[in-house]
Design an enzyme around this catalytic site. Structure first.
Site, PDB file in Angstrom:
ATOM      1  N   GLY A  91       0.802  -1.221   0.000  1.00 52.60           N
ATOM      2  CA  GLY A  91       0.000   0.000   0.000  1.00 52.60           C
ATOM      3  C   GLY A  91       0.830   1.263   0.000  1.00 52.60           C
ATOM      4  N   ASN A  92       2.068   1.208   0.567  1.00 51.26           N
ATOM      5  CA  ASN A  92       2.892   2.420   0.624  1.00 51.26           C
ATOM      6  C   ASN A  92       3.398   2.846  -0.746  1.00 51.26           C
ATOM      7  OD1 ASN A  92       4.567   0.079   0.611  1.00 51.26           O
ATOM      8  ND2 ASN A  92       6.298   1.302   1.323  1.00 51.26           N
TER       9      ASN A  92
ATOM     10  N   LYS B 211     -12.744  -8.873   8.327  1.00 50.85           N
ATOM     11  CA  LYS B 211     -11.977  -7.780   7.728  1.00 50.85           C
ATOM     12  C   LYS B 211     -12.736  -6.461   7.849  1.00 50.85           C
ATOM     13  CE  LYS B 211      -8.515  -6.276   5.140  1.00 50.85           C
ATOM     14  NZ  LYS B 211      -7.110  -6.342   5.592  1.00 50.85           N
TER      15      LYS B 211
END
Length: 402
Positions: free
Chosen positions: A18-19, A136
């Site tokens: 995600g980064n 989740k």
């Protein structure tokens, strides 16, 4: 002769964390995401330059979360979309930025490689135990009163989240089938760089006669990447994250970085509880699945893409039969050199009309630094320079583009 005795190019599936798209502390503006993606795609272009055939996948958690928040805020004015549609929207959004930035970097290096984004459905088993135990968290936070009303009126599963409020929780089933598998395999074989299976894929189930329908769920992107790597017969799986290596006894005085380890050694570490389910656990599990099929897997930092794949950085997991070197410098047996690198593109070529790769040996390291996220609006023509014009991007993002 026609090169019949030349080795085939090596294929790697690269899973972006995600980064690579959105970093901690950022709000998620178009400009922020574009700058992050531009830096990441510079590294992917270097892999292509070094002769690797790349298949690219990525996360989408923050983007889907933002779409769900938009749904909630605008539900009285605009009909909200279900989660599977939000997942598909995010694949298009992120794929567009990845594809455009990567094409630009390939053109800067005169690499004639077609790039395409495939909206990817991934089938899960309707009988997966995850559907009975949704876990989740997704979307916005709600008050307890609002959350309980949603549970009663909409039948949604809601859970209190670490004192911050209540959130919806959805299942996270195992990926079983990449629906457009044949199309992806064929494109990879033709030398096309494919971006696919974003966010683990749009979750679908098959009904009678194989009929597909979407379901509200989240597929783990790393497990889906391992499945993708097996399906395209990749030589390597590279999972990129925000740490330089995998650690055991993490955040303790005994913390130790792992260099090259065998499948059995990594399985033992996992069984001993060294890798948390919410962070490194799924990445290690994905790598072990792929290594069990005979490939090599690497977990490394976004700043070390080329050296990690060459065995000079990150944590490399190899089959038990492979006797790789282990040193404090994390040296390891470098993968066999790739057979080809893309042809040089004619200056008149369009980014949309590129051709399959040519031949060259690789991989090799690069001295360029991912940490340099400066944007060169003057376009100095150097292959390592970012290729976006941030002012144009900013105007476009605020509606001021001319």
């Amino acid at each position: 002769m026609a090169g019949a005795d030349k080795p085939s190019p090596r294929t790697v599936v690269v899973a972006l964390g995600g980064n690579a798209i959105l970093q901690p502390g950022q709000v998620g503006s178009f400009e922020e995401q574009l700058v992050n993606i531009d830096a990441a795609m510079r590294r992917i272009a270097e892999l292509v330059r070094d002769g690797w055939r790349v298949v690219l996948t990525h996360g989408n958690g923050p983007q889907v979360g933002n779409l769900l928040i938009q749904n909630a805020l605008a539900e009285k004015a605009v009909a909200p979309m279900p989660m599977d549609v939000c997942g598909a929207e995010s694949q298009g959004q992120i794929g567009y930025m990845l594809e455009q930035s990567l094409v630009n970097h390939l053109l800067r290096r005169h690499l004639d490689v077609p790039v395409v984004t495939v909206l990817t459905q991934v089938a899960v088993d309707a009988a997966d135990e995850a559907f009975a135990h949704p876990s989740k968290p997704v979307g916005p936070f709600y008050s307890e009163e609002h959350a309980k009303a949603m549970m009663l009126e909409q039948g949604l599963a809601m859970r209190e989240d670490a004192g911050r409020g209540w959130r919806r929780v959805v299942p996270s089933p195992e990926p079983r089938e990449i629906v457009p598998r044949k199309a992806i395999v064929d494109m990879v074989a033709d030398g096309i760089l494919v971006i696919c299976s974003g966010g683990g894929g749009v979750p679908v189930i098959r009904g009678r006669g194989g009929i597909l329908s979407g379901v509200d769920a989240v597929i783990d992107k790393d497990l889906a990447a391992a499945l993708l790597a097996r399906e395209v017969s990749a030589d390597a799986l590279l999972i990129l994250t925000d740490v330089p290596t995998v650690y055991i006894d993490y955040n303790t005085p005994e913390q130790r970085a792992l260099g090259t380890v065998t499948q059995s050694e990594m399985e033992a570490y996992a069984a001993a509880g060294h890798f948390k389910a919410g962070s490194m656990g799924p990445k290690v599990a994905a790598c072990l699945r792929f290594v069990a099929s005979g490939g090599a897997a690497v977990i490394g930092s976004l700043t070390d893409v080329v050296p990690a794949l060459a065995g000079r950085a990150g944590t490399r997991i190899v089959p038990d039969k492979e006797q790789a070197a282990r040193t404090p410098e994390q040296t390891a047996r470098t993968p066999k050199r790739a057979a080809r690198t893309p042809k040089r593109a004619d200056a008149r070529s369009s980014a949309r009309t590129t051709r399959p790769a040519g031949k060259k040996q690789g991989p090799k390291d690069s001295a360029a630094s991912f940490a340099d996220k400066s944007v060169d609006a003057s376009h100095d023509g150097s292959a390592g320079a970012p290729v976006i014009d941030i002012e144009t991007a900013r105007r476009a993002g605020t509606g001021d583009a001319t």
